[in-house]
Design a protein around this motif. Structure first.
Motif, mmCIF file in Angstrom:
data_model
loop_
_atom_site.group_PDB
_atom_site.id
_atom_site.type_symbol
_atom_site.label_atom_id
_atom_site.label_comp_id
_atom_site.label_asym_id
_atom_site.label_seq_id
_atom_site.Cartn_x
_atom_site.Cartn_y
_atom_site.Cartn_z
ATOM 1 N N ILE A 14 52.156 36.831 47.602
ATOM 2 C CA ILE A 14 50.844 37.288 48.072
ATOM 3 C C ILE A 14 50.607 36.799 49.498
ATOM 4 O O ILE A 14 50.095 37.521 50.348
ATOM 5 C CB ILE A 14 49.723 36.817 47.128
ATOM 6 C CG1 ILE A 14 49.950 37.362 45.713
ATOM 7 C CG2 ILE A 14 48.357 37.256 47.634
ATOM 8 C CD1 ILE A 14 48.885 36.957 44.709
ATOM 9 N N ARG A 28 41.586 40.188 52.080
ATOM 10 C CA ARG A 28 40.818 41.188 51.341
ATOM 11 C C ARG A 28 41.669 42.423 51.053
ATOM 12 O O ARG A 28 41.623 42.993 49.956
ATOM 13 C CB ARG A 28 39.567 41.574 52.135
ATOM 14 C CG ARG A 28 38.373 41.823 51.253
ATOM 15 C CD ARG A 28 37.121 42.061 52.052
ATOM 16 N NE ARG A 28 37.154 43.329 52.748
ATOM 17 C CZ ARG A 28 36.855 43.486 54.031
ATOM 18 N NH1 ARG A 28 36.516 42.457 54.758
ATOM 19 N NH2 ARG A 28 36.897 44.682 54.578
ATOM 20 N N MET A 29 42.468 42.839 52.055
ATOM 21 C CA MET A 29 43.317 44.016 51.860
ATOM 22 C C MET A 29 44.345 43.770 50.757
ATOM 23 O O MET A 29 44.556 44.614 49.884
ATOM 24 C CB MET A 29 44.050 44.351 53.170
ATOM 25 C CG MET A 29 43.148 44.961 54.218
ATOM 26 S SD MET A 29 44.027 45.201 55.783
ATOM 27 C CE MET A 29 42.830 46.273 56.624
ATOM 28 N N ALA A 30 44.991 42.615 50.803
ATOM 29 C CA ALA A 30 46.034 42.307 49.820
ATOM 30 C C ALA A 30 45.454 42.307 48.404
ATOM 31 O O ALA A 30 45.975 42.963 47.498
ATOM 32 C CB ALA A 30 46.675 40.962 50.137
ATOM 33 N N TYR A 31 44.343 41.594 48.214
ATOM 34 C CA TYR A 31 43.775 41.510 46.865
ATOM 35 C C TYR A 31 43.175 42.831 46.412
ATOM 36 O O TYR A 31 43.222 43.165 45.226
ATOM 37 C CB TYR A 31 42.746 40.377 46.780
ATOM 38 C CG TYR A 31 43.390 39.025 46.613
ATOM 39 C CD1 TYR A 31 44.120 38.733 45.463
ATOM 40 C CD2 TYR A 31 43.293 38.046 47.588
ATOM 41 C CE1 TYR A 31 44.727 37.496 45.292
ATOM 42 C CE2 TYR A 31 43.903 36.813 47.438
ATOM 43 C CZ TYR A 31 44.617 36.537 46.285
ATOM 44 O OH TYR A 31 45.229 35.322 46.126
ATOM 45 N N HIS A 32 42.617 43.577 47.375
ATOM 46 C CA HIS A 32 42.077 44.889 46.991
ATOM 47 C C HIS A 32 43.175 45.762 46.385
ATOM 48 O O HIS A 32 43.000 46.342 45.312
ATOM 49 C CB HIS A 32 41.462 45.589 48.200
ATOM 50 C CG HIS A 32 41.051 47.006 47.922
ATOM 51 N ND1 HIS A 32 39.848 47.331 47.345
ATOM 52 C CD2 HIS A 32 41.712 48.178 48.101
ATOM 53 C CE1 HIS A 32 39.778 48.644 47.188
ATOM 54 N NE2 HIS A 32 40.901 49.182 47.647
ATOM 55 N N LEU A 33 44.309 45.848 47.074
ATOM 56 C CA LEU A 33 45.397 46.680 46.565
ATOM 57 C C LEU A 33 45.933 46.133 45.248
ATOM 58 O O LEU A 33 46.169 46.895 44.303
ATOM 59 C CB LEU A 33 46.529 46.771 47.587
ATOM 60 C CG LEU A 33 46.206 47.521 48.886
ATOM 61 C CD1 LEU A 33 47.439 47.596 49.761
ATOM 62 C CD2 LEU A 33 45.679 48.911 48.602
ATOM 63 N N LEU A 34 46.125 44.829 45.154
ATOM 64 C CA LEU A 34 46.705 44.236 43.952
ATOM 65 C C LEU A 34 45.786 44.398 42.743
ATOM 66 O O LEU A 34 46.233 44.638 41.628
ATOM 67 C CB LEU A 34 46.994 42.750 44.175
ATOM 68 C CG LEU A 34 48.197 42.455 45.084
ATOM 69 C CD1 LEU A 34 48.235 40.989 45.471
ATOM 70 C CD2 LEU A 34 49.491 42.858 44.401
ATOM 71 N N GLU A 35 44.469 44.253 42.980
ATOM 72 C CA GLU A 35 43.548 44.295 41.849
ATOM 73 C C GLU A 35 43.124 45.711 41.492
ATOM 74 O O GLU A 35 42.850 46.012 40.340
ATOM 75 C CB GLU A 35 42.287 43.461 42.162
ATOM 76 C CG GLU A 35 42.554 41.977 42.152
ATOM 77 C CD GLU A 35 41.343 41.189 42.663
ATOM 78 O OE1 GLU A 35 40.210 41.674 42.563
ATOM 79 O OE2 GLU A 35 41.556 40.067 43.165
ATOM 80 N N ASP A 55 44.205 49.007 43.450
ATOM 81 C CA ASP A 55 44.829 50.247 43.913
ATOM 82 C C ASP A 55 46.325 50.069 44.188
ATOM 83 O O ASP A 55 46.786 50.236 45.316
ATOM 84 C CB ASP A 55 44.098 50.745 45.169
ATOM 85 C CG ASP A 55 44.458 52.195 45.510
ATOM 86 O OD1 ASP A 55 45.179 52.822 44.705
ATOM 87 O OD2 ASP A 55 44.027 52.677 46.570
ATOM 88 N N ARG A 56 47.073 49.739 43.137
ATOM 89 C CA ARG A 56 48.526 49.545 43.338
ATOM 90 C C ARG A 56 49.196 50.840 43.751
ATOM 91 O O ARG A 56 50.137 50.846 44.522
ATOM 92 C CB ARG A 56 49.162 49.025 42.049
ATOM 93 C CG ARG A 56 48.585 47.679 41.656
ATOM 94 C CD ARG A 56 49.644 46.728 41.205
ATOM 95 N NE ARG A 56 49.012 45.449 40.925
ATOM 96 C CZ ARG A 56 49.669 44.337 40.661
ATOM 97 N NH1 ARG A 56 50.982 44.344 40.636
ATOM 98 N NH2 ARG A 56 49.027 43.213 40.438
ATOM 99 N N GLY A 78 47.945 53.253 45.564
ATOM 100 C CA GLY A 78 47.708 53.409 46.993
ATOM 101 C C GLY A 78 48.619 52.517 47.811
ATOM 102 O O GLY A 78 49.134 52.925 48.857
ATOM 103 N N GLY A 79 48.844 51.297 47.334
ATOM 104 C CA GLY A 79 49.729 50.370 48.039
ATOM 105 C C GLY A 79 51.159 50.874 48.075
ATOM 106 O O GLY A 79 51.835 50.782 49.094
#
Lengths: 199, 199
Positions: free
Chosen positions: B7, B27-34, B36-37, B39-40
């Protein structure tokens, strides 16, 4: 739009990031293409690794790429105190701000019946087992000071009390360095009624 | 930092984006992980495709994934007018804002001798060939109104005049909807001395 299809697709893909609209996505795409292709490749690689490789700690349920996270796997933490938070970012914030040396439990959300998030979805049954089988002496409830966060804290507090475990809630009040005249009335009334004796 | 190594590496990778600091990267990292995988993963794929697949148009030198960009490849544009800009984003901006139907030439920068960017680095020899061999009647200089942009415009204007081609510069002055009292003095003096007869 005069951009080529691939550049447009890249811009569109950037819009999955929080706070990124059309203009920012365009700036990001052209910045990487014109000035930092290596950074773009590295970001692509890390994204792919992280999206596929990161799961949840079997113990505290935070995000990590191993079976248990480094905090849970270590022996140096105090097993008698457990801090319950909503998100992995809250763990980072608390680790940076406090000298807390106990364990964490990450809910990954809060109770929100209208969105179909009940106790099972938050893994509260696993938390209940922990209450029953451990040397726990205190549960610190560090959920957000929102309606849902308060309800979640109350629910977990009731669970812990049934097992005779002490529960505490982080203090709400005027933020350090804030000025009274700019604080919202809810916070101010909370701070006033929660006043403490000076010792 | 309590975040797992992967992470943390993802957060670090996000910092290659313009305007993204530690907190935004987190914020970007956790947003995608929590949340929107998918989208990531899509962003990872598009980044990889774009960083490896996008080159420069052999004609106007803008960024595109094909040998010549769609604007240069099309037959519908007017070959007698050429608009010179600094960046691919400028082409997009002009295409959206104007009804210009001629061709473009993208410098990918401006003359900046101190940074080692001279006429060769900007591909001005290729532009010179175009001046010599084409039916060009007007060169519109739409470089930025900065010191370097003006110098670049002047240099290209001299090249074009040698071949007897008319050169024009986009107008500088008070922006539409602006208020005089808030305009910087350089712009205001430029607008004043560049005043035009009302017809």
């Amino acid at each position: 739009m005069a951009a080529s299809p691939l550049i447009q697709q890249l811009m569109e893909a950037f819009r999955c990031l929080p706070g990124v609209g059309n203009k920012t996505a365009q700036r990001m795409a052209y910045h990487l293409l014109e000035r930092d292709r290596e950074g773009g490749r590295q970001l692509s690689l890390m994204l792919q690794k992280a999206m596929d490789g990161i799961g949840r700690c079997s113990d505290c349920r935070t995000l990590c790429e191993t079976e248990t996270c480094s905090l849970c796997a270590g022996n140096s933490r105090d097993d008698t105190v457990l801090c319950v938070v909503e998100n992995p970012m809250d763990v980072e914030a608390l680790e940076q701000a406090t000298d807390f040396r106990g364990r964490y439990f990450v809910l990954m959300g809060h109770l929100s019946p209208l969105d179909g998030i009940g106790p099972e979805e938050l893994g509260l049954d696993g938390l209940g087992e922990r209450f029953a089988n451990s040397a726990l002496q205190e549960v610190i409830l560090a959920t957000n000071p929102t309606v849902e966060g308060e309800a979640t804290a109350q629910y977990i507090s009731d669970m812990a009390r049934e097992k005779g475990i002490r529960t505490t809630r982080i203090a709400h009040g005027v933020p350090m360095g804030g000025e009274l005249e700019y604080i919202d009335s809810g916070t101010l009334s909370h701070a006033f009624s929660g006043r403490r004796d000076l010792t």
